[in-house]
Design an enzyme around this catalytic site. Structure first.
Site, mmCIF file in Angstrom:
data_model
loop_
_atom_site.group_PDB
_atom_site.id
_atom_site.type_symbol
_atom_site.label_atom_id
_atom_site.label_comp_id
_atom_site.label_asym_id
_atom_site.label_seq_id
_atom_site.Cartn_x
_atom_site.Cartn_y
_atom_site.Cartn_z
ATOM 1 N N LYS A 1 37.445 49.295 54.044
ATOM 2 C CA LYS A 1 38.752 48.656 53.827
ATOM 3 C C LYS A 1 39.827 49.364 54.650
ATOM 4 C CE LYS A 1 38.250 46.850 49.127
ATOM 5 N NZ LYS A 1 38.912 46.808 47.824
ATOM 6 N N HIS B 1 39.852 37.305 54.144
ATOM 7 C CA HIS B 1 40.717 37.325 52.951
ATOM 8 C C HIS B 1 41.691 38.499 53.027
ATOM 9 C CE1 HIS B 1 37.088 39.615 52.663
ATOM 10 N NE2 HIS B 1 37.335 40.144 51.490
ATOM 11 N N ASP C 1 42.436 44.697 45.597
ATOM 12 C CA ASP C 1 41.228 44.396 44.840
ATOM 13 C C ASP C 1 40.663 43.080 45.366
ATOM 14 O OD1 ASP C 1 39.486 45.385 42.816
ATOM 15 O OD2 ASP C 1 40.026 43.656 41.612
ATOM 16 N N LYS D 1 36.315 39.623 62.293
ATOM 17 C CA LYS D 1 36.462 39.466 60.837
ATOM 18 C C LYS D 1 37.943 39.609 60.463
ATOM 19 C CE LYS D 1 35.251 41.374 56.310
ATOM 20 N NZ LYS D 1 34.760 42.508 55.527
HETATM 21 P P1 IMP Z 1 36.939 46.251 45.205
HETATM 22 O O1 IMP Z 1 36.863 46.378 43.718
HETATM 23 O O2 IMP Z 1 38.172 45.608 45.702
HETATM 24 O O3 IMP Z 1 36.606 47.509 45.946
HETATM 25 O O4 IMP Z 1 35.856 45.222 45.691
HETATM 26 C C1 IMP Z 1 34.869 44.716 44.879
HETATM 27 C C2 IMP Z 1 33.608 44.508 45.634
HETATM 28 O O5 IMP Z 1 33.690 43.258 46.329
HETATM 29 C C3 IMP Z 1 33.300 45.530 46.706
HETATM 30 O O6 IMP Z 1 32.672 46.653 46.170
HETATM 31 C C4 IMP Z 1 32.347 44.736 47.570
HETATM 32 O O7 IMP Z 1 31.080 44.754 46.962
HETATM 33 C C5 IMP Z 1 32.933 43.323 47.488
HETATM 34 N N1 IMP Z 1 33.798 43.053 48.644
HETATM 35 C C6 IMP Z 1 35.156 43.108 48.671
HETATM 36 N N2 IMP Z 1 35.615 42.792 49.883
HETATM 37 C C7 IMP Z 1 34.534 42.577 50.645
HETATM 38 C C8 IMP Z 1 34.368 42.243 52.015
HETATM 39 O O8 IMP Z 1 35.308 42.110 52.802
HETATM 40 N N3 IMP Z 1 33.099 42.083 52.419
HETATM 41 C C9 IMP Z 1 32.021 42.231 51.606
HETATM 42 N N4 IMP Z 1 32.128 42.547 50.330
HETATM 43 C C10 IMP Z 1 33.372 42.725 49.849
#
Ligand code: IMP
Length: 188
Positions: free
Chosen positions: A12, A168, A64, A163
């Site tokens: 990220k 998003h 998030d 990407k």
């Molecule tokens: P977080 O809680 O925002 O860190 O994200 C939740 C989970 O969503 C992450 O651990 C990833 O498994 C998935 N995720 C979030 N953004 C992405 C992305 O851009 N690509 C792939 N998986 C993502």
């Protein structure tokens, strides 16, 4: 201009750095850790931003995100992180076996807060489809499973630059960056 991004996810950070360079924003990264409450992405981002801003005594952003699969009624959604580390991508492909409707969305919510103000929220969404097998070595987590609309390649097959043009996270961070620039320019 400087923005402090609170996250433990190096992917990220890299993506955010690439996105912010278009807005002349320098990104500072801190892995503070904040309580991830159970709830919608917006609740998590609001709570995290408020918590970190108060703890550090300065403005911060948190983000998030999650993958929402229509045929699975939005699963893994807010459980994306847990599901990624337990079922993984092969588990998702199993759940999607013989499922015809493969539409899914990645959603990202950026929360910005200062120690004295309530959080501002910025949402980004990208629609696409779950592939039948994993493809590509770029990106992280669900990227090799997700083909954004109008593309014949998964996020895992796209470079980070590509990407970053359509993700998003690009959308939520771009909305934040435009808002933030306006505020800062009006203060000066
Ligand atoms: P977080 O809680 O925002 O860190 O994200 C939740 C989970 O969503 C992450 O651990 C990833 O498994 C998935 N995720 C979030 N953004 C992405 C992305 O851009 N690509 C792939 N998986 C993502």
């Amino acid at each position: 201009m400087k923005v402090t991004f609170i996250t433990g996810n190096q992917h990220k950070v890299k993506e955010a750095r690439g996105i912010f360079q278009h807005f002349d924003i320098r990104l500072e990264h801190l892995n503070l850790g904040y309580p991830e409450i159970q709830g919608e992405l917006t609740d998590v981002a609001c709570y995290g931003a408020k918590y970190a801003a108060k703890k550090l005594g300065m403005p911060v952003i948190v983000e998030d995100a999650g993958l929402f699969i229509r045929a699975l009624e939005g699963f893994p959604g807010t459980y994306s992180s847990y599901v990624q580390s337990t079922l993984g991508n092969e588990g998702i492909l199993k759940l999607m076996k013989n499922v015809h409707d493969r539409y899914a969305e990645f959603r990202s919510v950026v929360g910005f807060a200062t120690p004295k103000t309530e959080p501002e929220i910025f949402l980004g969404v990208v629609g696409g489809h779950i592939t039948h097998q994993q493809k590509g070595k770029h990106g992280f987590a669900y990227d090799p499973l997700f083909k954004p609309e109008l593309y014949d390649l998964t996020f895992g097959e796209l470079t980070i630059e590509k990407k970053n043009e359509l993700s998003h996270r690009r959308q939520s961070l771009e909305k934040f960056a435009n808002w933030f620039k306006d505020i800062v320019e009006n203060i000066d």
